[in-house]
Write a protein that holds these residues in place. Structure first.
Motif, mmCIF file in Angstrom:
data_model
loop_
_atom_site.group_PDB
_atom_site.id
_atom_site.type_symbol
_atom_site.label_atom_id
_atom_site.label_comp_id
_atom_site.label_asym_id
_atom_site.label_seq_id
_atom_site.Cartn_x
_atom_site.Cartn_y
_atom_site.Cartn_z
ATOM 1 N N ALA A 104 0.827 -1.200 0.000
ATOM 2 C CA ALA A 104 0.000 0.000 0.000
ATOM 3 C C ALA A 104 0.866 1.257 0.000
ATOM 4 O O ALA A 104 0.549 2.236 -0.701
ATOM 5 N N TYR A 105 1.946 1.248 0.750
ATOM 6 C CA TYR A 105 2.834 2.413 0.766
ATOM 7 C C TYR A 105 3.450 2.653 -0.612
ATOM 8 O O TYR A 105 3.567 3.796 -1.076
ATOM 9 N N PHE A 107 2.129 1.756 -3.540
ATOM 10 C CA PHE A 107 1.102 2.220 -4.467
ATOM 11 C C PHE A 107 0.738 3.686 -4.229
ATOM 12 O O PHE A 107 0.458 4.424 -5.177
ATOM 13 N N VAL A 108 0.745 4.121 -2.957
ATOM 14 C CA VAL A 108 0.303 5.472 -2.639
ATOM 15 C C VAL A 108 1.394 6.500 -2.874
ATOM 16 O O VAL A 108 1.135 7.609 -3.370
ATOM 17 N N ARG A 115 0.760 0.977 -12.712
ATOM 18 C CA ARG A 115 0.214 1.075 -11.357
ATOM 19 C C ARG A 115 -1.285 0.791 -11.349
ATOM 20 O O ARG A 115 -1.772 0.019 -10.524
ATOM 21 N N LEU A 119 -3.444 -2.354 -9.549
ATOM 22 C CA LEU A 119 -4.565 -2.160 -8.627
ATOM 23 C C LEU A 119 -5.789 -2.958 -9.073
ATOM 24 O O LEU A 119 -6.482 -3.579 -8.259
ATOM 25 N N LEU A 166 -4.787 -5.064 1.445
ATOM 26 C CA LEU A 166 -3.995 -4.132 0.639
ATOM 27 C C LEU A 166 -4.860 -2.987 0.137
ATOM 28 O O LEU A 166 -4.483 -1.813 0.248
ATOM 29 N N LEU A 167 -6.027 -3.291 -0.392
ATOM 30 C CA LEU A 167 -6.931 -2.239 -0.866
ATOM 31 C C LEU A 167 -7.391 -1.353 0.284
ATOM 32 O O LEU A 167 -7.513 -0.136 0.137
ATOM 33 N N ILE A 170 -4.448 0.920 1.205
ATOM 34 C CA ILE A 170 -4.226 1.945 0.179
ATOM 35 C C ILE A 170 -5.154 3.135 0.430
ATOM 36 O O ILE A 170 -4.730 4.299 0.400
ATOM 37 N N ASN A 171 -6.411 2.848 0.711
ATOM 38 C CA ASN A 171 -7.358 3.933 1.000
ATOM 39 C C ASN A 171 -6.961 4.690 2.259
ATOM 40 O O ASN A 171 -7.114 5.915 2.334
ATOM 41 N N SER A 174 -3.674 6.824 1.731
ATOM 42 C CA SER A 174 -3.898 7.983 0.857
ATOM 43 C C SER A 174 -4.455 9.181 1.607
ATOM 44 O O SER A 174 -4.426 10.307 1.085
ATOM 45 N N GLY A 288 -10.899 7.629 1.598
ATOM 46 C CA GLY A 288 -10.184 7.207 0.406
ATOM 47 C C GLY A 288 -10.975 7.490 -0.848
ATOM 48 O O GLY A 288 -10.424 7.509 -1.922
#
Length: 288
Positions: A104-105, A107-108, A115, A119, A166-167, A170-171, A174, A288
Motif C-alpha cells: 500500500a505504501y 502504491f500510494v 500502477r 490495482l 492491501l486495498l 491503500i485507501n 492515501s 479514500g
C-alpha cells in the motif's frame, strides 16, 4: 405544538427500541440456542436408527451441566485444533499486514508504469473464489513440501486476505499527507523508516481493522483447512466442527460446546477492538 412534537419523538423512540430489540433477539437467538444446547445433558440416539437423535427441543434444561465442555477436550483433540487455528490465523494476520503495508505504501507514494493495472489485478484477485486456487496451490505445495504444514496454510490463507487488506490500507494511507514523508526524509529517515516510524503509527486504526479481518477470515475458513491438511497436527477448528456434524450418533451437546468455544475468541477480539475496527473501516472507505 411542543406537546405534539414530544409525543411524536416518544413514539419514534418506542419504535426504534422495539426494532432494535427485535434485531438483537434475531442476531443473538442462534447463539443463545447453542449455549442452551451446550449445557443440556447429552442423550444417546436410538442405536437401531443411528442417524436419529433423542434430543428434545427444550428452552432450558431441567438439569444443566458443563459435562459437554469436559467431554469436548477429553474425547477429541480439540485443544490441538484450537492451537492450530490460533497459529495459522495469527501467522496469516502478521504476514498479511506486512505485505499489505509495504504494498500500500508503494502504491500510494510512488508513481510507476502499470500502477493502475496492478490495482485492478489486486481487486480481481480478491474477487476470485478460493476454490479456483485449490489446484495450483496443491501443485505448488506438493512441489515445495508445504502440504499439511502450518506455513503452507498461512501462505494459502494470505492469498485471499492480502488483496483485501492491501486495498483497505491503500485507501487509508492515501489520507496521510506527503508532507509527513518529506519532513521525515529531511531529518534523515529512509523510506522504510518513514513507513515504520511515521505512517504505521498514524494508521493504527486501519492496521487493526485489516489485521482483525484477516484473522477472522482465516479463523472461519473451512476449504483450505479441509483440503490442504491431512493430520490433526495441522487441521483447524472448522474441520473438527464438520466431523461433529457428520458423527453417528449425533453429539449435539459436544458440538454446541465446540461451536461456542470456537466463537468466543473472535467475539472477544471484536468487543475489545470494535471502536478501532469501525473507525479504520470508515476512514478507509470514506476518506479514500
Amino acid at each position: 405544538m411542543n406537546t405534539a412534537k414530544r409525543r411524536a419523538r416518544r413514539i419514534r423512540a418506542i419504535w426504534v427500541a422495539v426494532g432494535s430489540a427485535a434485531v438483537l433477539l434475531y442476531s443473538l437467538g442462534p447463539l443463545l440456542w447453542i449455549f442452551i444446547a451446550s449445557i443440556t445433558p447429552e442423550l444417546k440416539a436410538d442405536f437401531n436408527q443411528a442417524w436419529l437423535s433423542n434430543r428434545q427441543v427444550t428452552y432450558f434444561p431441567s438439569e444443566p451441566t458443563l459435562a459437554n465442555y469436559g467431554a469436548l477436550f477429553e474425547t477429541v483433540p480439540f485443544a490441538t485444533y484450537f492451537r492450530n487455528s490460533s497459529i495459522i490465523a495469527t501467522g496469516n494476520m502478521v504476514l498479511t499486514l506486512v505485505v499489505a503495508s509495504l504494498g500500500a505504501y508503494g502504491f500510494v507514494r510512488f508513481r510507476f508504469f502499470g500502477r493502475s493495472s496492478f490495482l485492478v489485478a489486486m481487486l480481481v484477485a480478491y474477487t476470485i473464489p478460493s476454490v479456483v486456487l485449490l489446484v495450483p496451490l496443491l501443485v505448488i505445495f506438493r512441489t515445495y513440501g508445504l502440504n499439511n504444514t502450518h506455513l503452507g496454510m498461512i501462505l494459502a490463507e494470505a492469498t485471499h486476505s492480502a488483496p483485501f487488506v492491501l486495498l483497505l490500507m491503500i485507501n487509508y494511507f492515501s489520507t496521510l499527507p506527503r508532507d509527513l514523508d518529506e519532513a521525515a526524509q529531511v531529518d534523515g529517515c529512509s523510506r522504510l523508516k518513514v513507513l515504520w516510524r511515521i505512517i504505521l503509527p498514524l494508521s493504527l486504526p486501519g492496521l487493526v481493522a485489516g489485521g482483525l479481518l484477516a484473522f477472522i477470515m482465516t479463523w472461519n475458513n473451512f476449504l483450505f483447512a479441509f483440503l490442504l491438511t491431512s493430520t490433526a497436527e495441522v487441521k483447524t477448528l472448522p474441520v473438527i466442527m464438520r466431523q461433529f456434524a457428520l458423527g453417528e450418533p449425533a453429539v449435539w451437546g459436544i458440538s454446541a460446546a465446540g461451536a461456542l468455544v470456537s466463537t468466543l475468541p473472535v467475539a472477544l477480539i471484536f468487543l475489545l477492538f470494535q471502536r478501532m475496527l469501525m473507525s479504520g473501516l470508515a476512514a478507509g472507505a470514506v476518506k479514500g
